[in-house]
Design a protein around this motif. Structure first.
Motif, PDB file in Angstrom:
ATOM      1  N   VAL A  36       0.866  -1.180   0.000  1.00  0.00           N
ATOM      2  CA  VAL A  36       0.000   0.000   0.000  1.00  0.00           C
ATOM      3  C   VAL A  36       0.902   1.229   0.000  1.00  0.00           C
ATOM      4  CG1 VAL A  36      -1.706   1.333   1.303  1.00  0.00           C
ATOM      5  CG2 VAL A  36      -1.921  -1.145   1.140  1.00  0.00           C
ATOM      6  N   PRO A  37       0.845   2.039  -1.055  1.00  0.00           N
ATOM      7  CA  PRO A  37       1.706   3.216  -1.117  1.00  0.00           C
ATOM      8  C   PRO A  37       1.386   4.211   0.003  1.00  0.00           C
ATOM      9  CG  PRO A  37       0.908   2.669  -3.294  1.00  0.00           C
ATOM     10  CD  PRO A  37       0.119   1.838  -2.310  1.00  0.00           C
ATOM     11  N   LEU A  38       2.457   4.803   0.540  1.00  0.00           N
ATOM     12  CA  LEU A  38       2.342   5.805   1.594  1.00  0.00           C
ATOM     13  C   LEU A  38       3.058   7.058   1.125  1.00  0.00           C
ATOM     14  CD1 LEU A  38       1.686   6.773   4.469  1.00  0.00           C
ATOM     15  CD2 LEU A  38       3.747   5.549   5.242  1.00  0.00           C
ATOM     16  N   HIS A  39       2.340   8.166   1.140  1.00  0.00           N
ATOM     17  CA  HIS A  39       2.876   9.464   0.718  1.00  0.00           C
ATOM     18  C   HIS A  39       2.983  10.372   1.941  1.00  0.00           C
ATOM     19  CE1 HIS A  39       1.909   8.584  -3.576  1.00  0.00           C
ATOM     20  NE2 HIS A  39       0.956   7.850  -3.004  1.00  0.00           N
ATOM     21  N   PHE A  40       4.171  10.883   2.191  1.00  0.00           N
ATOM     22  CA  PHE A  40       4.369  11.896   3.225  1.00  0.00           C
ATOM     23  C   PHE A  40       4.468  13.241   2.513  1.00  0.00           C
ATOM     24  CE2 PHE A  40       6.269   8.197   5.501  1.00  0.00           C
ATOM     25  CZ  PHE A  40       5.389   8.190   6.572  1.00  0.00           C
ATOM     26  N   SER A  41       3.527  14.128   2.790  1.00  0.00           N
ATOM     27  CA  SER A  41       3.482  15.420   2.118  1.00  0.00           C
ATOM     28  C   SER A  41       3.901  16.542   3.046  1.00  0.00           C
ATOM     29  CB  SER A  41       2.071  15.714   1.596  1.00  0.00           C
ATOM     30  OG  SER A  41       1.756  14.825   0.552  1.00  0.00           O
ATOM     31  N   ALA A  42       4.515  17.549   2.452  1.00  0.00           N
ATOM     32  CA  ALA A  42       4.968  18.715   3.213  1.00  0.00           C
ATOM     33  C   ALA A  42       3.807  19.662   3.476  1.00  0.00           C
ATOM     34  CB  ALA A  42       6.069  19.449   2.456  1.00  0.00           C
ATOM     35  N   PHE A  43       3.736  20.117   4.697  1.00  0.00           N
ATOM     36  CA  PHE A  43       2.773  21.134   5.116  1.00  0.00           C
ATOM     37  C   PHE A  43       3.312  22.506   4.716  1.00  0.00           C
ATOM     38  CE2 PHE A  43       1.897  24.381   8.324  1.00  0.00           C
ATOM     39  CZ  PHE A  43       0.523  24.425   8.297  1.00  0.00           C
ATOM     40  N   HIS A  44       2.422  23.367   4.251  1.00  0.00           N
ATOM     41  CA  HIS A  44       2.763  24.758   3.975  1.00  0.00           C
ATOM     42  C   HIS A  44       1.771  25.630   4.738  1.00  0.00           C
ATOM     43  CE1 HIS A  44       5.535  23.551   0.838  1.00  0.00           C
ATOM     44  NE2 HIS A  44       4.604  22.715   0.406  1.00  0.00           N
ATOM     45  N   ARG A  60       9.542   3.399 -16.733  1.00  0.00           N
ATOM     46  CA  ARG A  60      10.195   2.163 -17.165  1.00  0.00           C
ATOM     47  C   ARG A  60       9.432   0.926 -16.689  1.00  0.00           C
ATOM     48  NH1 ARG A  60      14.786   5.207 -14.775  1.00  0.00           N
ATOM     49  NH2 ARG A  60      15.684   6.398 -16.476  1.00  0.00           N
ATOM     50  N   LEU A  61       8.137   0.899 -17.018  1.00  0.00           N
ATOM     51  CA  LEU A  61       7.284  -0.247 -16.696  1.00  0.00           C
ATOM     52  C   LEU A  61       6.635  -0.756 -17.968  1.00  0.00           C
ATOM     53  CD1 LEU A  61       5.330   0.987 -13.539  1.00  0.00           C
ATOM     54  CD2 LEU A  61       7.046  -0.813 -13.612  1.00  0.00           C
ATOM     55  N   SER A  62       6.395  -2.052 -18.011  1.00  0.00           N
ATOM     56  CA  SER A  62       5.632  -2.612 -19.125  1.00  0.00           C
ATOM     57  C   SER A  62       4.176  -2.199 -18.980  1.00  0.00           C
ATOM     58  CB  SER A  62       5.744  -4.134 -19.122  1.00  0.00           C
ATOM     59  OG  SER A  62       4.988  -4.670 -18.041  1.00  0.00           O
ATOM     60  N   GLU A  63       3.383  -2.456 -20.003  1.00  0.00           N
ATOM     61  CA  GLU A  63       1.953  -2.138 -19.929  1.00  0.00           C
ATOM     62  C   GLU A  63       1.262  -2.930 -18.825  1.00  0.00           C
ATOM     63  OE1 GLU A  63      -0.107  -2.491 -23.630  1.00  0.00           O
ATOM     64  OE2 GLU A  63       1.127  -0.967 -24.600  1.00  0.00           O
ATOM     65  N   GLN A  64       1.845  -4.055 -18.422  1.00  0.00           N
ATOM     66  CA  GLN A  64       1.274  -4.880 -17.364  1.00  0.00           C
ATOM     67  C   GLN A  64       1.810  -4.499 -15.987  1.00  0.00           C
ATOM     68  OE1 GLN A  64       2.858  -6.304 -20.177  1.00  0.00           O
ATOM     69  NE2 GLN A  64       0.887  -6.284 -21.221  1.00  0.00           N
ATOM     70  N   GLY A  65       2.690  -3.493 -15.906  1.00  0.00           N
ATOM     71  CA  GLY A  65       3.219  -3.049 -14.623  1.00  0.00           C
ATOM     72  C   GLY A  65       4.424  -3.834 -14.145  1.00  0.00           C
ATOM     73  N   ALA A  66       5.205  -4.370 -15.067  1.00  0.00           N
ATOM     74  CA  ALA A  66       6.404  -5.115 -14.702  1.00  0.00           C
ATOM     75  C   ALA A  66       7.646  -4.257 -14.923  1.00  0.00           C
ATOM     76  CB  ALA A  66       6.508  -6.399 -15.510  1.00  0.00           C
ATOM     77  N   CYS A  67       8.636  -4.460 -14.094  1.00  0.00           N
ATOM     78  CA  CYS A  67       9.920  -3.785 -14.204  1.00  0.00           C
ATOM     79  C   CYS A  67      10.579  -4.186 -15.521  1.00  0.00           C
ATOM     80  CB  CYS A  67      10.808  -4.175 -13.017  1.00  0.00           C
ATOM     81  SG  CYS A  67      12.505  -3.582 -13.118  1.00  0.00           S
ATOM     82  N   LEU A  68      11.002  -3.208 -16.295  1.00  0.00           N
ATOM     83  CA  LEU A  68      11.646  -3.515 -17.567  1.00  0.00           C
ATOM     84  C   LEU A  68      13.065  -4.050 -17.369  1.00  0.00           C
ATOM     85  CD1 LEU A  68      10.457  -0.576 -19.857  1.00  0.00           C
ATOM     86  CD2 LEU A  68       9.573  -2.912 -19.730  1.00  0.00           C
ATOM     87  N   GLY A  87      11.832  -7.724 -14.747  1.00  0.00           N
ATOM     88  CA  GLY A  87      10.577  -8.426 -15.002  1.00  0.00           C
ATOM     89  C   GLY A  87       9.660  -8.593 -13.801  1.00  0.00           C
ATOM     90  N   ALA A  88      10.089  -8.114 -12.623  1.00  0.00           N
ATOM     91  CA  ALA A  88       9.246  -8.238 -11.422  1.00  0.00           C
ATOM     92  C   ALA A  88       7.969  -7.420 -11.598  1.00  0.00           C
ATOM     93  CB  ALA A  88      10.006  -7.772 -10.191  1.00  0.00           C
ATOM     94  N   GLN A  89       6.863  -7.984 -11.151  1.00  0.00           N
ATOM     95  CA  GLN A  89       5.576  -7.296 -11.204  1.00  0.00           C
ATOM     96  C   GLN A  89       5.471  -6.341 -10.028  1.00  0.00           C
ATOM     97  OE1 GLN A  89       3.130  -7.542 -13.631  1.00  0.00           O
ATOM     98  NE2 GLN A  89       2.160  -5.849 -12.543  1.00  0.00           N
ATOM     99  N   LEU A  90       5.090  -5.105 -10.297  1.00  0.00           N
ATOM    100  CA  LEU A  90       4.883  -4.127  -9.228  1.00  0.00           C
ATOM    101  C   LEU A  90       3.425  -4.118  -8.815  1.00  0.00           C
ATOM    102  CD1 LEU A  90       7.666  -3.186 -10.241  1.00  0.00           C
ATOM    103  CD2 LEU A  90       6.961  -0.901  -9.568  1.00  0.00           C
ATOM    104  N   ALA A  91       3.196  -3.806  -7.551  1.00  0.00           N
ATOM    105  CA  ALA A  91       1.824  -3.653  -7.065  1.00  0.00           C
ATOM    106  C   ALA A  91       1.189  -2.476  -7.788  1.00  0.00           C
ATOM    107  CB  ALA A  91       1.831  -3.415  -5.563  1.00  0.00           C
ATOM    108  N   GLY A  92      -0.078  -2.576  -8.058  1.00  0.00           N
ATOM    109  CA  GLY A  92      -0.789  -1.480  -8.706  1.00  0.00           C
ATOM    110  C   GLY A  92      -1.826  -1.979  -9.672  1.00  0.00           C
ATOM    111  N   ARG A  93      -2.442  -1.064 -10.340  1.00  0.00           N
ATOM    112  CA  ARG A  93      -3.444  -1.358 -11.359  1.00  0.00           C
ATOM    113  C   ARG A  93      -2.896  -0.817 -12.676  1.00  0.00           C
ATOM    114  NH1 ARG A  93      -8.238  -1.961  -8.229  1.00  0.00           N
ATOM    115  NH2 ARG A  93      -7.494  -3.292  -6.556  1.00  0.00           N
ATOM    116  N   TYR A  94      -2.806  -1.664 -13.653  1.00  0.00           N
ATOM    117  CA  TYR A  94      -2.230  -1.271 -14.928  1.00  0.00           C
ATOM    118  C   TYR A  94      -3.160  -1.651 -16.054  1.00  0.00           C
ATOM    119  CZ  TYR A  94       1.807  -0.926 -11.947  1.00  0.00           C
ATOM    120  OH  TYR A  94       2.643  -0.591 -10.926  1.00  0.00           O
ATOM    121  N   GLN A  95      -3.250  -0.766 -17.024  1.00  0.00           N
ATOM    122  CA  GLN A  95      -4.002  -1.038 -18.231  1.00  0.00           C
ATOM    123  C   GLN A  95      -3.481  -0.111 -19.308  1.00  0.00           C
ATOM    124  OE1 GLN A  95      -7.961  -0.193 -16.873  1.00  0.00           O
ATOM    125  NE2 GLN A  95      -7.912   1.914 -17.564  1.00  0.00           N
ATOM    126  N   LYS A  96      -3.719  -0.470 -20.525  1.00  0.00           N
ATOM    127  CA  LYS A  96      -3.279   0.369 -21.625  1.00  0.00           C
ATOM    128  C   LYS A  96      -3.992   1.718 -21.512  1.00  0.00           C
ATOM    129  CE  LYS A  96      -2.726   0.366 -26.614  1.00  0.00           C
ATOM    130  NZ  LYS A  96      -1.354   0.766 -26.650  1.00  0.00           N
TER     131      LYS A  96
END
Length: 172
Positions: free
Chosen positions: A68-76, A141-149, A152-161
Protein backbone atom coordinates in the motif's frame (compact mmCIF):
# COMPACT_ATOMS: atom_id res chain seq x y z
CA UNK A 1 -5.72 10.79 4.16
CA UNK A 2 -4.35 9.42 7.38
CA UNK A 3 -3.90 12.74 9.17
CA UNK A 4 -1.72 11.46 11.98
CA UNK A 5 -1.33 8.46 14.16
CA UNK A 6 -2.44 9.46 17.64
CA UNK A 7 -5.94 9.78 19.01
CA UNK A 8 -4.93 13.11 20.57
CA UNK A 9 -3.88 14.57 17.19
CA UNK A 10 -7.14 13.51 15.57
CA UNK A 11 -9.32 15.01 18.29
CA UNK A 12 -7.38 18.28 18.63
CA UNK A 13 -6.69 19.02 14.96
CA UNK A 14 -9.54 17.36 13.11
CA UNK A 15 -12.31 17.01 15.69
CA UNK A 16 -12.63 13.35 14.76
CA UNK A 17 -11.31 9.97 15.88
CA UNK A 18 -8.43 7.86 14.59
CA UNK A 19 -9.97 4.39 15.05
CA UNK A 20 -12.70 4.74 12.37
CA UNK A 21 -10.10 5.95 9.87
CA UNK A 22 -7.94 2.88 10.52
CA UNK A 23 -10.99 0.62 10.30
CA UNK A 24 -11.93 2.21 6.96
CA UNK A 25 -8.43 1.74 5.55
CA UNK A 26 -8.40 -1.93 6.55
CA UNK A 27 -11.87 -2.42 5.07
CA UNK A 28 -10.85 -0.76 1.77
CA UNK A 29 -7.75 -2.92 1.42
CA UNK A 30 -9.23 -6.25 2.54
CA UNK A 31 -12.91 -6.07 1.64
CA UNK A 32 -13.04 -4.08 -1.60
CA UNK A 33 -11.30 -4.11 -4.94
CA UNK A 34 -10.28 -0.43 -4.90
CA UNK A 35 -6.65 0.63 -5.21
CA UNK A 36 -5.75 2.32 -1.93
CA UNK A 37 -2.97 4.80 -1.27
CA UNK A 38 -2.39 6.74 1.95
CA UNK A 39 -1.28 10.34 2.33
CA UNK A 40 -0.09 11.87 5.59
CA UNK A 41 0.50 15.62 5.67
CA UNK A 42 3.40 16.09 8.11
CA UNK A 43 2.90 19.17 10.26
CA UNK A 44 6.01 20.20 12.22
CA UNK A 45 5.59 19.51 15.92
CA UNK A 46 2.12 18.05 15.48
CA UNK A 47 2.43 14.61 13.85
CA UNK A 48 6.07 14.23 12.77
CA UNK A 49 7.80 12.53 15.71
CA UNK A 50 9.83 9.39 15.09
CA UNK A 51 7.58 7.46 17.47
CA UNK A 52 4.41 8.45 15.64
CA UNK A 53 5.92 7.77 12.21
CA UNK A 54 7.21 4.38 13.36
CA UNK A 55 3.81 3.46 14.83
CA UNK A 56 2.00 4.49 11.63
CA UNK A 57 4.44 2.57 9.42
CA UNK A 58 4.28 -0.56 11.59
CA UNK A 59 0.47 -0.44 11.61
CA UNK A 60 0.30 -0.13 7.83
CA UNK A 61 2.75 -3.00 7.39
CA UNK A 62 0.93 -5.27 9.86
CA UNK A 63 -2.64 -4.40 8.85
CA UNK A 64 -2.51 -3.41 5.18
CA UNK A 65 0.69 -4.99 3.89
CA UNK A 66 3.90 -3.78 2.28
CA UNK A 67 2.39 -2.78 -1.07
CA UNK A 68 0.00 0.00 0.00
CA UNK A 69 1.71 3.22 -1.12
CA UNK A 70 2.34 5.80 1.59
CA UNK A 71 2.88 9.46 0.72
CA UNK A 72 4.37 11.90 3.22
CA UNK A 73 3.48 15.42 2.12
CA UNK A 74 4.97 18.71 3.21
CA UNK A 75 2.77 21.13 5.12
CA UNK A 76 2.76 24.76 3.98
CA UNK A 77 1.35 27.46 6.30
CA UNK A 78 -2.04 28.56 5.07
CA UNK A 79 -5.54 29.56 6.13
CA UNK A 80 -6.03 28.57 9.81
CA UNK A 81 -2.47 27.31 10.45
CA UNK A 82 -0.26 30.22 9.49
CA UNK A 83 1.58 30.04 12.82
CA UNK A 84 3.30 26.72 11.96
CA UNK A 85 6.41 26.61 9.78
CA UNK A 86 6.53 24.64 6.55
CA UNK A 87 7.69 21.04 6.79
CA UNK A 88 11.43 20.78 6.13
CA UNK A 89 12.40 18.41 3.33
CA UNK A 90 14.61 16.56 5.82
CA UNK A 91 11.51 15.65 7.85
CA UNK A 92 9.93 14.02 4.80
CA UNK A 93 13.13 12.11 4.07
CA UNK A 94 13.31 10.93 7.70
CA UNK A 95 9.67 9.79 7.57
CA UNK A 96 10.27 7.94 4.30
CA UNK A 97 13.33 6.20 5.75
CA UNK A 98 11.33 5.11 8.81
CA UNK A 99 8.55 3.65 6.64
CA UNK A 100 11.00 1.86 4.35
CA UNK A 101 12.76 0.34 7.37
CA UNK A 102 9.35 -0.90 8.57
CA UNK A 103 9.10 -2.90 5.33
CA UNK A 104 6.82 -0.70 3.21
CA UNK A 105 7.84 -0.90 -0.45
CA UNK A 106 6.28 2.22 -1.94
CA UNK A 107 6.92 5.30 0.18
CA UNK A 108 7.01 8.78 -1.27
CA UNK A 109 7.67 12.39 -0.34
CA UNK A 110 5.37 15.07 -1.72
CA UNK A 111 4.89 18.83 -2.07
CA UNK A 112 8.68 19.21 -2.45
CA UNK A 113 11.29 18.71 -5.13
CA UNK A 114 12.77 15.33 -4.20
CA UNK A 115 13.43 13.06 -7.15
CA UNK A 116 14.58 10.16 -4.97
CA UNK A 117 11.66 10.43 -2.57
CA UNK A 118 9.10 10.95 -5.31
CA UNK A 119 10.21 8.09 -7.53
CA UNK A 120 9.08 4.46 -7.66
CA UNK A 121 11.80 1.83 -7.37
CA UNK A 122 11.54 -1.87 -8.18
CA UNK A 123 11.35 -3.75 -4.87
CA UNK A 124 13.16 -6.65 -6.54
CA UNK A 125 16.18 -5.09 -8.29
CA UNK A 126 16.10 -1.47 -7.05
CA UNK A 127 15.85 0.08 -10.53
CA UNK A 128 14.23 3.53 -10.70
CA UNK A 129 11.04 2.79 -12.65
CA UNK A 130 8.94 5.93 -12.43
CA UNK A 131 11.18 8.94 -11.90
CA UNK A 132 9.29 11.94 -10.56
CA UNK A 133 10.22 15.41 -9.41
CA UNK A 134 7.32 17.08 -7.63
CA UNK A 135 4.45 16.25 -10.01
CA UNK A 136 6.54 15.90 -13.16
CA UNK A 137 7.25 12.42 -14.49
CA UNK A 138 10.74 12.35 -15.97
CA UNK A 139 11.01 8.65 -16.83
CA UNK A 140 8.67 5.66 -17.01
CA UNK A 141 10.20 2.16 -17.17
CA UNK A 142 7.28 -0.25 -16.70
CA UNK A 143 5.63 -2.61 -19.13
CA UNK A 144 1.95 -2.14 -19.93
CA UNK A 145 1.27 -4.88 -17.36
CA UNK A 146 3.22 -3.05 -14.62
CA UNK A 147 6.40 -5.12 -14.70
CA UNK A 148 9.92 -3.78 -14.20
CA UNK A 149 11.65 -3.51 -17.57
CA UNK A 150 15.01 -4.32 -15.93
CA UNK A 151 14.18 -7.58 -14.12
CA UNK A 152 10.58 -8.43 -15.00
CA UNK A 153 9.25 -8.24 -11.42
CA UNK A 154 5.58 -7.30 -11.20
CA UNK A 155 4.88 -4.13 -9.23
CA UNK A 156 1.82 -3.65 -7.06
CA UNK A 157 -0.79 -1.48 -8.71
CA UNK A 158 -3.44 -1.36 -11.36
CA UNK A 159 -2.23 -1.27 -14.93
CA UNK A 160 -4.00 -1.04 -18.23
CA UNK A 161 -3.28 0.37 -21.63
CA UNK A 162 -3.78 4.12 -21.53
CA UNK A 163 -5.40 5.51 -24.66
CA UNK A 164 -5.73 9.15 -23.67
CA UNK A 165 -3.33 12.05 -23.96
CA UNK A 166 -0.39 12.15 -21.58
CA UNK A 167 0.16 15.64 -20.28
CA UNK A 168 3.02 17.36 -18.55
CA UNK A 169 2.55 15.18 -15.47
CA UNK A 170 2.41 11.79 -17.15
CA UNK A 171 4.30 10.11 -19.95
CA UNK A 172 3.87 6.61 -21.36
Amino acid sequence: DLKGFTADFYVKLTGSKLAPVLESLAWLVHETNVWTEITTLLIPGKNDSDAELEAESRWIMANLGPDVPLHFSAFHPDWKMTDVEATPAATLTRARDIALRAGLRYVYTGNVHDEGGGSTFCPSCGEALIVRDWYRIKAYRLSEQGACLACGAQLAGRYQKFSGQFGRRRIP
